[in-house]
Design an enzyme around this catalytic site. Sequence first.
Site, PDB file in Angstrom:
ATOM      1  N   HIS A 121      30.889  45.717  47.800  1.00 57.08           N
ATOM      2  CA  HIS A 121      30.141  44.986  46.731  1.00 57.08           C
ATOM      3  C   HIS A 121      31.034  44.361  46.067  1.00 57.08           C
ATOM      4  O   HIS A 121      32.159  45.062  45.479  1.00 57.08           O
ATOM      5  CB  HIS A 121      29.414  46.091  45.974  1.00 57.08           C
ATOM      6  CG  HIS A 121      28.717  45.513  44.973  1.00 57.08           C
ATOM      7  ND1 HIS A 121      27.331  45.299  44.898  1.00 57.08           N
ATOM      8  CD2 HIS A 121      29.052  45.278  43.356  1.00 57.08           C
ATOM      9  CE1 HIS A 121      26.936  44.735  43.626  1.00 57.08           C
ATOM     10  NE2 HIS A 121      27.977  44.662  42.851  1.00 57.08           N
ATOM     11  N   CYS A 122      30.780  43.180  45.822  1.00 56.69           N
ATOM     12  CA  CYS A 122      31.724  42.218  44.821  1.00 56.69           C
ATOM     13  C   CYS A 122      31.470  42.261  43.387  1.00 56.69           C
ATOM     14  O   CYS A 122      30.352  41.865  43.290  1.00 56.69           O
ATOM     15  CB  CYS A 122      32.072  40.704  45.459  1.00 56.69           C
ATOM     16  SG  CYS A 122      32.880  39.560  44.673  1.00 56.69           S
ATOM     17  N   PHE A 123      32.217  42.879  42.329  1.00 61.57           N
ATOM     18  CA  PHE A 123      31.845  42.704  41.161  1.00 61.57           C
ATOM     19  C   PHE A 123      31.919  41.393  40.684  1.00 61.57           C
ATOM     20  O   PHE A 123      30.935  41.105  39.434  1.00 61.57           O
ATOM     21  CB  PHE A 123      32.551  43.793  40.354  1.00 61.57           C
ATOM     22  CG  PHE A 123      32.235  45.222  40.734  1.00 61.57           C
ATOM     23  CD1 PHE A 123      31.421  45.833  40.447  1.00 61.57           C
ATOM     24  CD2 PHE A 123      33.197  45.701  41.510  1.00 61.57           C
ATOM     25  CE1 PHE A 123      30.953  47.141  40.645  1.00 61.57           C
ATOM     26  CE2 PHE A 123      33.199  47.191  42.132  1.00 61.57           C
ATOM     27  CZ  PHE A 123      32.012  47.974  41.550  1.00 61.57           C
TER      28      PHE A 123
END
Length: 278
Positions: A121-123
């Site tokens: 998951h890329c913030f």
Amino acid sequence: MFTRMLKLRLLNAVAPAYFFMATTVTFILHFCFFIPTIFPNPDTSSLAGSTTLHTVVFLFLMFNALGNYLMTIKYPAASANETAVPVCSPHCSDKVDAHYLLNGRHFCKLCKKVILKRDHHCFFTGNCIGNKNMRYFIMFCIYTSCTCLYSLVLGVAFLTVEYSISFENPLTFLTLLPLSTGYFFIGSISGLQLFLVLMLYVWLGIGLVCAGFCCQQVLLVARGQTWCQMQRGQLVENQSPWRSNLKDVFGTRWILGLILPVQTVETCSDDADAHKQD
């Protein structure tokens, strides 16, 4: 667990805002300070060519970084045909942000969607990176790294021209921030100069992190593996050669994808992607 999940949701909202703020600051510094100071007389033929060249290079890098950023969001890795109940498998690692489902998918608690071949998951983009947007994410990392390192070079040139700071000694850059902070508090330098010095370290940090992360992602793609699988210690028995694995992500028109943020891979159906799961 609730506190940690709350921190992750907060980070998921703050990180994109930080990215756009850093992008805006970079634009302003480049066109309002760097170019006018480094090339003060653009009417001269030689300086006019240099000004145009640096402007075109910067806009090209920034256009590709922002373009691939938007493409990463536009083509999410979520499954369009599957709504699954987040029931963990017996092999699920103790993760707060995602569940590993029995059918090989991941249910991301932050995205609240089922993710196909989830990598992480890329913030900064606010969504998960998977089979559909991995190419755009890798190109986003490449051009973000190039933009930051290019801005670092121009920033060093600006400090040399404007404030007569010499970088011939390699230790100058290492001691620049602590010395500038001390000089600022005693009133020897302005806040703008301290801010520019701070931005040099920000560009250097982001540039090196993105470059390292990009190399890791390309290696995982070539091996046909995801970050989630590597975290679980799962070895992938991938019979496909590394060229085929890279082609699945970058497509046959990969050269076009290197210079333009365009779609180079045909969007596969969820059923076809099911054969490529963990």
